[in-house]
Design an enzyme around this catalytic site. Structure first.
Site, mmCIF file in Angstrom:
data_model
loop_
_atom_site.group_PDB
_atom_site.id
_atom_site.type_symbol
_atom_site.label_atom_id
_atom_site.label_comp_id
_atom_site.label_asym_id
_atom_site.label_seq_id
_atom_site.Cartn_x
_atom_site.Cartn_y
_atom_site.Cartn_z
ATOM 1 N N ASP A 1 1.209 3.873 4.748
ATOM 2 C CA ASP A 1 2.811 2.988 5.070
ATOM 3 C C ASP A 1 2.262 1.803 5.137
ATOM 4 O O ASP A 1 3.728 1.512 4.247
ATOM 5 C CB ASP A 1 2.784 3.634 7.171
ATOM 6 N N GLU B 1 5.526 10.279 11.957
ATOM 7 C CA GLU B 1 4.953 9.250 12.874
ATOM 8 C C GLU B 1 5.886 9.391 14.156
ATOM 9 O O GLU B 1 6.055 9.177 15.137
ATOM 10 C CB GLU B 1 4.516 8.636 12.687
#
Length: 282
Positions: free
Chosen positions: A55, A170
């Protein structure tokens, strides 16, 4: 459509999950978003902590390309990548490799260990009681928040914006620290399932070993490098399927929804008296 299907669709919409994904289009969309926002706000660039995970690696490269675009259009912007280890990072080699692949304008390392330990010791010295079973988890969140303090220190000193790495997978399970890695001015990966972040990484030419790296927050000292999926009890591939409208097992759906309900406060603004009354139908 069942109640479960309706809830799934509502979550997909609330998290702005991207449909009909195209890596080239989404990459350009997100670079343009970052560049335009920097120009619109008159700020001097972007700041992001680089951990060596997929990420932050992908978001970092998007930031660098956005700042280069701002400069090409006559603006003045730089991308600052910050390494934020607690002592010695266990996957240090990955973080170094990520920084090299990103090609950031500026790179700094701020070791957060003294700040974290100082805050922890000060709380204990004040007489605050923290149960042993919770101590490592709570201290892990202190680490995440100290990392964000460092990033906002740079942003404040340089008139820059802090970039976050939150993405849809997430976000739906609340796998981030409130006011830690969940605090940011811009979130260029928002709406992307985890597999789509990886696809953008490949489109950008990021190292394959970082793209396929097992995700880990690595905040708890008694569980070094524990994978996100072990901590969550569900695989990212399954979460991605759910976010893209696919069928998942009842057990996996229950796990995802359990996390979604328990972590709702992380995705919301602070609760107000009027808001609380409204939520109760008063």
């Amino acid at each position: 459509m069942t109640d479960s299907d309706t809830q799934q669709q509502r979550i997909i919409e609330d998290l702005e999950t991207v449909s009909a994904f195209d890596a080239a289009r989404e990459t350009e969309r997100r670079i343009r978003f970052l560049a335009e926002y920097v120009l619109h706000t008159g700020t001097q660039g972007l700041v992001l902590g680089i951990s060596g995970g997929v990420d932050s690696t992908v978001a970092g490269r998007l930031c660098q390309l956005a700042c280069e675009r701002v400069r090409a259009e006559g603006g003045d912007a730089a991308f600052v990548a910050i390494r934020l280890p607690y002592g010695v990072q266990k996957d240090e080699a990955d973080a170094i490799r990520a920084v090299a692949a990103i090609g950031a304008d500026e790179v700094y390392t701020v070791n957060i260990k003294d700040a974290v330990d100082g805050m922890w010791d000060a709380c204990l010295a004040a007489g605050i009681s923290i149960a042993d079973a919770r101590a490592d988890f709570v201290k892990g969140n202190v680490k995440a928040r100290e990392r964000m303090i460092a990033q906002y220190t740079v942003a404040g000193a340089r008139n820059m914006l802090v970039v976050g790495t939150d993405q849809a997978a997430e976000a739906v399970v609340g796998f981030f620290t409130k006011h830690g890695d969940g605090a940011a001015d811009l979130t260029p990966l928002y709406g992307l399932p985890k597999r789509r972040v990886r696809e953008i990484g490949r489109h950008l030419g990021m190292p394959e070993n970082l793209i396929e790296k097992v995700p880990t927050a690595d905040l708890e000292e008694d569980k070094p490098l524990i994978s996100d999926e072990v901590a969550l009890g569900v695989r990212y591939a399954v979460i991605d399927d759910y976010l893209e409208g696919g069928d998942v097992s009842p057990a996996d759906e229950a796990t995802i929804l359990g996390w979604y309900r328990r972590t709702g406060h992380k995705r919301a603004l602070p609760v107000t008296p009027a808001g609380w009354d409204a939520s109760r139908g008063a």
